[in-house]
Motif scaffolding. Structure first.
Motif, PDB file in Angstrom:
ATOM      1  N   ASN A   1       0.794  -1.221   0.000  1.00 54.83           N
ATOM      2  CA  ASN A   1       0.000   0.000   0.000  1.00 54.83           C
ATOM      3  C   ASN A   1       0.829   1.275   0.000  1.00 54.83           C
ATOM      4  N   ARG A   2       2.128   1.169   0.306  1.00 54.28           N
ATOM      5  CA  ARG A   2       2.991   2.347   0.318  1.00 54.28           C
ATOM      6  C   ARG A   2       4.173   2.113  -0.611  1.00 54.28           C
TER       7      ARG A   2
ATOM      8  N   CYS B   1      -2.325   5.312 -10.679  1.00 56.63           N
ATOM      9  CA  CYS B   1      -3.300   6.269 -10.151  1.00 56.63           C
ATOM     10  C   CYS B   1      -4.433   6.646 -11.099  1.00 56.63           C
TER      11      CYS B   1
ATOM     12  N   GLU C   1      -8.919   2.989  -5.772  1.00 53.17           N
ATOM     13  CA  GLU C   1      -8.168   2.998  -4.520  1.00 53.17           C
ATOM     14  C   GLU C   1      -6.677   2.852  -4.819  1.00 53.17           C
TER      15      GLU C   1
ATOM     16  N   GLU D   1      -0.584   4.594  -1.694  1.00 49.75           N
ATOM     17  CA  GLU D   1       0.093   5.791  -1.210  1.00 49.75           C
ATOM     18  C   GLU D   1       1.471   5.829  -1.883  1.00 49.75           C
TER      19      GLU D   1
ATOM     20  N   SER E   1       2.121  15.229  -7.807  1.00 49.22           N
ATOM     21  CA  SER E   1       1.488  15.397  -6.490  1.00 49.22           C
ATOM     22  C   SER E   1       0.285  16.325  -6.559  1.00 49.22           C
TER      23      SER E   1
ATOM     24  N   TYR F   1      -2.583  13.971  -8.373  1.00 50.12           N
ATOM     25  CA  TYR F   1      -3.122  12.828  -7.640  1.00 50.12           C
ATOM     26  C   TYR F   1      -3.021  13.075  -6.131  1.00 50.12           C
TER      27      TYR F   1
ATOM     28  N   ASN G   1      -3.110  11.081  -3.687  1.00 47.70           N
ATOM     29  CA  ASN G   1      -2.389  10.039  -2.953  1.00 47.70           C
ATOM     30  C   ASN G   1      -0.874  10.117  -3.142  1.00 47.70           C
TER      31      ASN G   1
END
Length: 254
Positions: free
Chosen positions: A2-3, A21, A26, A29, A44, A47, A49
């Motif tokens: 997730n990261r 993205c 979902e 990150e 950045s 998006y 996230n």
């Protein structure tokens, strides 16, 4: 994972972020290094996230999957002194930089995987070669069009060499367009036709029941125009020249 942390935000870094993205409900990150500041800032802003970190160490600390996407010649400057915990997974997309060298440079016990992503990962339609197979990395690229793990680093070098032929293909198309323009065809019309011609070739490659050699045969007739160009221009000497260029590149990459 997730990261995700990405060190080096050039064309490939940007393409991976877009693929992860754009239109995704979902997305993970994503933490970007300040290298390639303009591109990182743009991503950045686009998006929610995605964020830009203060330095490369923060990227390595925050990401569970740490992607190294700097230019190979910049690796010592960008990665020297970087601390990567053993609980991370390191993914290198740097051409010609082996796993042993990366381990020495980073001084990490984390798994290190190499990959050859292409800009088409932004469309999630590109198969990416990886070595060694790793469930986290293979799942990551499965979400970007597919993964193709290979058995050893020597095989990885062969696929990396094949990737080096892309710009030659575009230069071939540019040569066709320029030739047509010299015959009096408006440049815009020549460009439009050549693009259409070879977009159709790309679509034909979607038919995996036919090999490239079969497709070549299916697109020519005995004594026809396609056979003439293939046999008079792409002759044995031309094919041998290409083979030698590939051999030399493979030697450099390995």
């Amino acid at each position: 994972m997730n990261r995700i942390g990405i060190i080096g935000v050039g064309e490939i870094g940007r393409a991976m972020v877009d693929g992860l993205c754009d239109g995704v409900q979902e997305p993970p990150e994503i933490h970007l290094s300040p290298r390639g500041a303009r591109t990182a800032a743009e991503l950045s802003e686009r998006y929610p996230n995605v964020r830009v970190c203060a330095d490369n160490q923060e990227v390595a600390d925050r990401g569970e999957l740490v992607i190294l996407a700097v230019r190979p010649q910049d690796r010592a400057e960008a990665l020297g002194g970087l601390q990567v915990g053993g609980d991370k997974v390191v993914l290198s997309v740097m051409a010609g930089v082996g796993i042993d060298e990366l381990r020495d440079l980073l001084g990490t016990t984390a798994p290190v995987v190499r990959a050859i992503p292409l800009p088409a990962v932004r469309e999630r339609r590109c198969v990416t070669v990886t070595f060694p197979a790793h469930p986290v990395v293979d799942a990551f690229f499965d979400g970007l069009g597919g993964s193709l793990p290979v058995a050893d680093e020597a095989s990885f070098g062969v696929f990396s060499t094949l990737t080096g032929t892309l710009s030659a293909h575009y230069a071939y198309l540019a040569t066709l367009t320029a030739w047509a323009a010299r015959q009096g065809i408006p440049a815009e019309a020549a460009d439009r036709y050549v693009r259409s011609l070879f977009q159709a070739v790309g679509r034909a490659l979607d038919d995996e029941t036919r090999s490239p050699a079969q497709l070549a045969g299916d697109h020519e007739t005995v004594g026809g125009s396609n056979e003439r160009i293939r046999t008079t221009w792409f002759d044995a000497a031309n094919a041998e020249s290409l083979t030698k260029a590939l051999d030399a590149l493979l030697a450099d990459l390995t």
